[in-house]
Design a protein around this motif. Sequence first.
Motif, PDB file in Angstrom:
ATOM      1  N   ASP A  33       0.862  -1.189   0.000  1.00 39.19           N
ATOM      2  CA  ASP A  33       0.000   0.000   0.000  1.00 39.19           C
ATOM      3  C   ASP A  33       0.897   1.238   0.000  1.00 39.19           C
ATOM      4  OD1 ASP A  33      -1.993   1.869   0.257  1.00 39.19           O
ATOM      5  OD2 ASP A  33      -2.417   1.426   2.371  1.00 39.19           O
ATOM      6  N   VAL A  35       1.569   5.303  -1.094  1.00 34.29           N
ATOM      7  CA  VAL A  35       1.094   6.611  -1.532  1.00 34.29           C
ATOM      8  C   VAL A  35       2.240   7.254  -2.305  1.00 34.29           C
ATOM      9  CG1 VAL A  35       0.263   8.876  -0.839  1.00 34.29           C
ATOM     10  CG2 VAL A  35      -0.445   6.849   0.447  1.00 34.29           C
ATOM     11  N   VAL A 356       4.998   6.000   2.026  1.00 33.89           N
ATOM     12  CA  VAL A 356       4.875   7.278   1.317  1.00 33.89           C
ATOM     13  C   VAL A 356       6.138   7.496   0.489  1.00 33.89           C
ATOM     14  CG1 VAL A 356       4.582   9.769   1.526  1.00 33.89           C
ATOM     15  CG2 VAL A 356       3.458   8.250   3.153  1.00 33.89           C
ATOM     16  N   GLU A 379      -7.821  13.196  -1.018  1.00 39.03           N
ATOM     17  CA  GLU A 379      -7.846  11.997  -0.175  1.00 39.03           C
ATOM     18  C   GLU A 379      -6.457  11.375  -0.069  1.00 39.03           C
ATOM     19  OE1 GLU A 379     -10.021   7.593   0.010  1.00 39.03           O
ATOM     20  OE2 GLU A 379     -10.324   8.920  -1.708  1.00 39.03           O
ATOM     21  N   THR A 380      -5.743  11.317  -1.196  1.00 35.44           N
ATOM     22  CA  THR A 380      -4.382  10.773  -1.201  1.00 35.44           C
ATOM     23  C   THR A 380      -3.449  11.642  -0.372  1.00 35.44           C
ATOM     24  OG1 THR A 380      -4.699   9.789  -3.384  1.00 35.44           O
ATOM     25  CG2 THR A 380      -2.432  10.169  -2.687  1.00 35.44           C
ATOM     26  N   GLU A 382      -4.270  13.643   2.139  1.00 36.65           N
ATOM     27  CA  GLU A 382      -4.615  13.482   3.552  1.00 36.65           C
ATOM     28  C   GLU A 382      -3.990  12.208   4.116  1.00 36.65           C
ATOM     29  OE1 GLU A 382      -8.835  13.586   3.386  1.00 36.65           O
ATOM     30  OE2 GLU A 382      -8.959  15.785   3.258  1.00 36.65           O
ATOM     31  N   LYS A 383      -4.052  11.145   3.341  1.00 39.56           N
ATOM     32  CA  LYS A 383      -3.458   9.880   3.771  1.00 39.56           C
ATOM     33  C   LYS A 383      -1.946  10.027   3.926  1.00 39.56           C
ATOM     34  CE  LYS A 383      -4.989   6.188   1.726  1.00 39.56           C
ATOM     35  NZ  LYS A 383      -5.167   5.090   0.718  1.00 39.56           N
ATOM     36  N   ALA A 384      -1.315  10.748   2.992  1.00 40.30           N
ATOM     37  CA  ALA A 384       0.137  10.922   3.037  1.00 40.30           C
ATOM     38  C   ALA A 384       0.574  11.704   4.272  1.00 40.30           C
ATOM     39  CB  ALA A 384       0.616  11.635   1.778  1.00 40.30           C
ATOM     40  N   ASP A 386      -1.040  12.102   7.068  1.00 36.86           N
ATOM     41  CA  ASP A 386      -1.322  11.286   8.251  1.00 36.86           C
ATOM     42  C   ASP A 386      -0.243  10.222   8.460  1.00 36.86           C
ATOM     43  OD1 ASP A 386      -3.181  10.370  10.418  1.00 36.86           O
ATOM     44  OD2 ASP A 386      -3.210   8.551   9.181  1.00 36.86           O
ATOM     45  N   ARG A 387       0.174   9.588   7.383  1.00 35.74           N
ATOM     46  CA  ARG A 387       1.204   8.546   7.499  1.00 35.74           C
ATOM     47  C   ARG A 387       2.540   9.141   7.905  1.00 35.74           C
ATOM     48  NH1 ARG A 387       0.489   4.128   2.612  1.00 35.74           N
ATOM     49  NH2 ARG A 387      -1.659   3.508   3.087  1.00 35.74           N
TER      50      ARG A 387
END
Length: 401
Positions: A33, A35, A356, A379-380, A382-384, A386-387
Amino acid sequence: MPLPVSRRVQRVKPSPTLAVTARAAKLKAEGKDIVALGAGEPDFDTPAHIAAAGVDAIRSGFTRYTNVDGINELKDAIIAKFRRDNGIEYERPQIIVSSGAKQTIYNLCMAVLDPGDEAIIPAPYWVSYPDMVLLADGLPVMPFAGANQGYKITPRQLEAAITPKTRLVLLNSPCNPTGAAYTRAELRALGDVLVAHPRIVIGTDDMYEKIYWADEPFCSLLTAVPELYDRTVTINGCSKAYAMTGWRLGYCGGPKELVTAMSTIQGQSTSNASSITQRAAVVALNGDQQCVAEMNAQYRKRHDYVVEGLNSLPGISCLPGAGTFYAFADVSGAMHGMGCRDDNAFAELLLNEGGVAVVPGSGFGAPGHMRISFACSMETLEKAVDRMARVLRSGAAAKTA
């Protein structure tokens, strides 16, 4: 016994942005998974009316060779664009169309540099500039502008970098990777230095002209310093503004003798840009520009989110940009806090621990930084963020445990 390759090739290195993109794609194919924030490529589809023009070109049989330097219809559209957007006047013999602005810049380096000639490339710089100069047997000279000066070189730095061997200056605004853009006054000040050195050719890479949101309108070098007209090559393309990266279409306007030399080089290498792409580019440049404005609005929203998000992370500092779809962050504090020896190791940490993929700043001549592309969904992003926050928090927690 390995087959020998030329010393010229041995002087250059693979593009770090392409390497990161390939690495992320490989990990994704293995089921990881990831990003991926490495690629400088719009996530939008090519606008429908532009794509339709390409389809029409195929269906109408416009699939044969064109003039090496481009079809007249496209040259006229480029001339109109330069007049409309930049107040620069060119004629057809002063225009060349290439398979991407990357080829345009390479043609320029090959056309003006002899062995030992120097090319000034302000750092941070786009990764390909120094290597294209090296492939042309030139020597890159790279004055550095850090965050304390907004990643923009000063006239004093430019003057200090010029020697009797200086033949070329490459200027990129808005800049990949930093997003920094020179104001009209700043361009005028740099131009005043260059006016006094008539042997120097200037290449201005305006590829991100339309991905721009500073308060002051975009300004190209010749708009600010028309005295440099006889030795400036103004470079642009369709890849970024019109989400046409795979179509491969770059162009420039410049002095006839330089453009003719560039055309000669292109004629013995790739020849003409795709006939289909040229037809689509006519529609892109001449058509309704609302699609460009809509994409730009989305990039600005993403920019604002990413810059705020990065500045909220411990040990990371990110200046807001004036354009492009990149954020360029100083990660030296986070890097040392996590025990990373350099920005390459920090990028590896983010990839291995957070999934990431970013590009280390050392590839752009700015160690201790990283470039993030926000040409992807919110969305991508935000995920990045956060990670990255989780990775940095876990590292801080481990140090205090």
